[in-house]
Design a protein around this motif. Structure first.
Motif, PDB file in Angstrom:
ATOM      1  N   GLN A  27       0.839  -1.192   0.000  1.00  0.00           N
ATOM      2  CA  GLN A  27       0.000   0.000   0.000  1.00  0.00           C
ATOM      3  C   GLN A  27       0.877   1.246   0.000  1.00  0.00           C
ATOM      4  O   GLN A  27       1.779   1.376   0.820  1.00  0.00           O
ATOM      5  CB  GLN A  27      -0.900  -0.003   1.238  1.00  0.00           C
ATOM      6  CG  GLN A  27      -1.844   1.174   1.279  1.00  0.00           C
ATOM      7  CD  GLN A  27      -2.702   1.158   2.529  1.00  0.00           C
ATOM      8  OE1 GLN A  27      -2.464   0.372   3.437  1.00  0.00           O
ATOM      9  NE2 GLN A  27      -3.682   2.024   2.587  1.00  0.00           N
ATOM     10  N   PRO A  28       0.632   2.197  -0.904  1.00  0.00           N
ATOM     11  CA  PRO A  28       1.428   3.432  -0.907  1.00  0.00           C
ATOM     12  C   PRO A  28       1.251   4.184   0.415  1.00  0.00           C
ATOM     13  O   PRO A  28       0.163   4.217   0.977  1.00  0.00           O
ATOM     14  CB  PRO A  28       0.853   4.238  -2.069  1.00  0.00           C
ATOM     15  CG  PRO A  28       0.043   3.291  -2.871  1.00  0.00           C
ATOM     16  CD  PRO A  28      -0.357   2.173  -1.971  1.00  0.00           C
ATOM     17  N   THR A  29       2.322   4.807   0.895  1.00  0.00           N
ATOM     18  CA  THR A  29       2.257   5.479   2.187  1.00  0.00           C
ATOM     19  C   THR A  29       1.406   6.735   2.141  1.00  0.00           C
ATOM     20  O   THR A  29       0.851   7.128   3.157  1.00  0.00           O
ATOM     21  CB  THR A  29       3.671   5.836   2.677  1.00  0.00           C
ATOM     22  OG1 THR A  29       4.300   6.639   1.695  1.00  0.00           O
ATOM     23  CG2 THR A  29       4.480   4.605   2.950  1.00  0.00           C
ATOM     24  N   ARG A  30       1.276   7.394   0.994  1.00  0.00           N
ATOM     25  CA  ARG A  30       0.461   8.612   0.925  1.00  0.00           C
ATOM     26  C   ARG A  30      -1.007   8.331   1.222  1.00  0.00           C
ATOM     27  O   ARG A  30      -1.746   9.223   1.603  1.00  0.00           O
ATOM     28  CB  ARG A  30       0.588   9.271  -0.450  1.00  0.00           C
ATOM     29  CG  ARG A  30       1.862  10.053  -0.625  1.00  0.00           C
ATOM     30  CD  ARG A  30       1.844  10.844  -1.912  1.00  0.00           C
ATOM     31  NE  ARG A  30       0.882  11.918  -1.922  1.00  0.00           N
ATOM     32  CZ  ARG A  30       1.064  13.129  -1.401  1.00  0.00           C
ATOM     33  NH1 ARG A  30       2.176  13.403  -0.788  1.00  0.00           N
ATOM     34  NH2 ARG A  30       0.132  14.053  -1.493  1.00  0.00           N
ATOM     35  N   ASN A  31      -1.470   7.094   1.046  1.00  0.00           N
ATOM     36  CA  ASN A  31      -2.869   6.764   1.283  1.00  0.00           C
ATOM     37  C   ASN A  31      -3.157   6.419   2.744  1.00  0.00           C
ATOM     38  O   ASN A  31      -4.303   6.268   3.112  1.00  0.00           O
ATOM     39  CB  ASN A  31      -3.300   5.609   0.382  1.00  0.00           C
ATOM     40  CG  ASN A  31      -3.247   5.997  -1.071  1.00  0.00           C
ATOM     41  OD1 ASN A  31      -3.352   7.167  -1.419  1.00  0.00           O
ATOM     42  ND2 ASN A  31      -3.058   5.023  -1.932  1.00  0.00           N
ATOM     43  N   ARG A  32      -2.141   6.286   3.547  1.00  0.00           N
ATOM     44  CA  ARG A  32      -2.340   5.954   4.953  1.00  0.00           C
ATOM     45  C   ARG A  32      -2.672   7.221   5.730  1.00  0.00           C
ATOM     46  O   ARG A  32      -2.176   8.297   5.414  1.00  0.00           O
ATOM     47  CB  ARG A  32      -1.092   5.293   5.512  1.00  0.00           C
ATOM     48  CG  ARG A  32      -0.855   3.949   4.849  1.00  0.00           C
ATOM     49  CD  ARG A  32       0.285   3.241   5.455  1.00  0.00           C
ATOM     50  NE  ARG A  32       0.501   1.984   4.739  1.00  0.00           N
ATOM     51  CZ  ARG A  32       1.625   1.331   4.749  1.00  0.00           C
ATOM     52  NH1 ARG A  32       2.648   1.785   5.434  1.00  0.00           N
ATOM     53  NH2 ARG A  32       1.749   0.204   4.089  1.00  0.00           N
ATOM     54  N   ARG A  47       2.603   9.080  10.761  1.00  0.00           N
ATOM     55  CA  ARG A  47       1.932   8.119   9.884  1.00  0.00           C
ATOM     56  C   ARG A  47       2.379   6.754  10.364  1.00  0.00           C
ATOM     57  O   ARG A  47       3.548   6.391  10.255  1.00  0.00           O
ATOM     58  CB  ARG A  47       2.313   8.314   8.423  1.00  0.00           C
ATOM     59  CG  ARG A  47       1.673   7.235   7.547  1.00  0.00           C
ATOM     60  CD  ARG A  47       1.874   7.458   6.061  1.00  0.00           C
ATOM     61  NE  ARG A  47       0.972   8.504   5.613  1.00  0.00           N
ATOM     62  CZ  ARG A  47       1.359   9.578   4.931  1.00  0.00           C
ATOM     63  NH1 ARG A  47       2.607   9.747   4.613  1.00  0.00           N
ATOM     64  NH2 ARG A  47       0.486  10.473   4.555  1.00  0.00           N
ATOM     65  N   GLN A  48       1.457   6.015  10.953  1.00  0.00           N
ATOM     66  CA  GLN A  48       1.724   4.695  11.517  1.00  0.00           C
ATOM     67  C   GLN A  48       2.943   4.707  12.441  1.00  0.00           C
ATOM     68  O   GLN A  48       3.921   4.005  12.228  1.00  0.00           O
ATOM     69  CB  GLN A  48       1.900   3.654  10.413  1.00  0.00           C
ATOM     70  CG  GLN A  48       0.624   3.382   9.669  1.00  0.00           C
ATOM     71  CD  GLN A  48       0.740   2.170   8.790  1.00  0.00           C
ATOM     72  OE1 GLN A  48       1.798   1.877   8.269  1.00  0.00           O
ATOM     73  NE2 GLN A  48      -0.364   1.463   8.640  1.00  0.00           N
ATOM     74  N   ARG A  49       2.906   5.543  13.452  1.00  0.00           N
ATOM     75  CA  ARG A  49       3.949   5.684  14.477  1.00  0.00           C
ATOM     76  C   ARG A  49       5.265   6.226  13.946  1.00  0.00           C
ATOM     77  O   ARG A  49       6.245   6.295  14.678  1.00  0.00           O
ATOM     78  CB  ARG A  49       4.171   4.364  15.216  1.00  0.00           C
ATOM     79  CG  ARG A  49       2.947   3.889  15.956  1.00  0.00           C
ATOM     80  CD  ARG A  49       3.229   2.667  16.741  1.00  0.00           C
ATOM     81  NE  ARG A  49       3.838   1.632  15.908  1.00  0.00           N
ATOM     82  CZ  ARG A  49       3.799   0.359  16.164  1.00  0.00           C
ATOM     83  NH1 ARG A  49       3.190  -0.065  17.227  1.00  0.00           N
ATOM     84  NH2 ARG A  49       4.361  -0.507  15.363  1.00  0.00           N
ATOM     85  N   GLN A  50       5.346   6.606  12.689  1.00  0.00           N
ATOM     86  CA  GLN A  50       6.563   7.200  12.147  1.00  0.00           C
ATOM     87  C   GLN A  50       6.383   8.719  12.126  1.00  0.00           C
ATOM     88  O   GLN A  50       5.467   9.229  11.485  1.00  0.00           O
ATOM     89  CB  GLN A  50       6.842   6.704  10.734  1.00  0.00           C
ATOM     90  CG  GLN A  50       8.088   7.321  10.145  1.00  0.00           C
ATOM     91  CD  GLN A  50       8.333   6.850   8.725  1.00  0.00           C
ATOM     92  OE1 GLN A  50       7.553   6.106   8.158  1.00  0.00           O
ATOM     93  NE2 GLN A  50       9.417   7.315   8.146  1.00  0.00           N
ATOM     94  N   PHE A 107       2.021  15.522   2.508  1.00  0.00           N
ATOM     95  CA  PHE A 107       2.119  14.111   2.857  1.00  0.00           C
ATOM     96  C   PHE A 107       0.895  13.300   2.473  1.00  0.00           C
ATOM     97  O   PHE A 107       0.930  12.077   2.547  1.00  0.00           O
ATOM     98  CB  PHE A 107       2.391  13.951   4.355  1.00  0.00           C
ATOM     99  CG  PHE A 107       3.723  14.485   4.762  1.00  0.00           C
ATOM    100  CD1 PHE A 107       4.880  13.823   4.428  1.00  0.00           C
ATOM    101  CD2 PHE A 107       3.810  15.675   5.457  1.00  0.00           C
ATOM    102  CE1 PHE A 107       6.108  14.329   4.813  1.00  0.00           C
ATOM    103  CE2 PHE A 107       5.038  16.188   5.832  1.00  0.00           C
ATOM    104  CZ  PHE A 107       6.190  15.515   5.507  1.00  0.00           C
ATOM    105  N   GLY A 108      -0.189  13.954   2.078  1.00  0.00           N
ATOM    106  CA  GLY A 108      -1.400  13.229   1.723  1.00  0.00           C
ATOM    107  C   GLY A 108      -2.004  12.546   2.936  1.00  0.00           C
ATOM    108  O   GLY A 108      -1.547  12.719   4.059  1.00  0.00           O
ATOM    109  N   GLY A 109      -3.040  11.786   2.709  1.00  0.00           N
ATOM    110  CA  GLY A 109      -3.654  11.066   3.817  1.00  0.00           C
ATOM    111  C   GLY A 109      -4.680  11.907   4.541  1.00  0.00           C
ATOM    112  O   GLY A 109      -4.614  13.124   4.536  1.00  0.00           O
ATOM    113  N   ALA A 110      -5.615  11.262   5.138  1.00  0.00           N
ATOM    114  CA  ALA A 110      -6.655  11.945   5.907  1.00  0.00           C
ATOM    115  C   ALA A 110      -6.272  11.961   7.376  1.00  0.00           C
ATOM    116  O   ALA A 110      -5.489  11.153   7.833  1.00  0.00           O
ATOM    117  CB  ALA A 110      -7.984  11.223   5.716  1.00  0.00           C
TER     118      ALA A 110
END
Length: 111
Positions: A27-32, A47-50, A107-110
């Protein structure tokens, strides 16, 4: 800043990367989704603890035309990957809403 190194410390294949890379996923990271967490000094964006960015509000007190002047601002500090490694970048804004919009566009993402 320059570092002095000796030949004995440098590996034969070159220097190691400054930060360890995370394994790639399907999964691309921008969608997370992005997570905004309030801290003592501002907000951290994850983004996911990063950690991706740090948003901090500040002010500068000085003088303009011999009169006291205070400017308020919001700084964003973030990591940007380049061909040569990872850079620490900054951007400044007038409001926290503008800073958050910049983070979401970059960074994208919601949230």
């Amino acid at each position: 800043m320059n570092a002095i190194t000796t030949g004995a410390l440098r590996p034969a294949h070159g220097y190691p990367p400054p930060l360890a890379r995370l394994p790639l996923s399907a999964q691309p990271t921008r969608n997370r989704p992005l997570t905004f967490r309030r801290t003592y000094t501002g907000w951290m964006v994850y983004r996911q603890r990063q950690p991706l960015a740090w948003i901090v509000q500040g002010h500068h007190s000085g003088r303009l035309n011999k009169k006291p002047k205070t400017c308020c601002f919001v700084d964003v500090v973030f990591l940007r990957e380049t061909h040569h490694g990872i850079n620490l970048e900054t951007a400044d804004f007038e409001t926290a809403a503008q800073a958050i919009q910049f983070i979401r566009q970059t960074f994208g993402g919601a949230a």
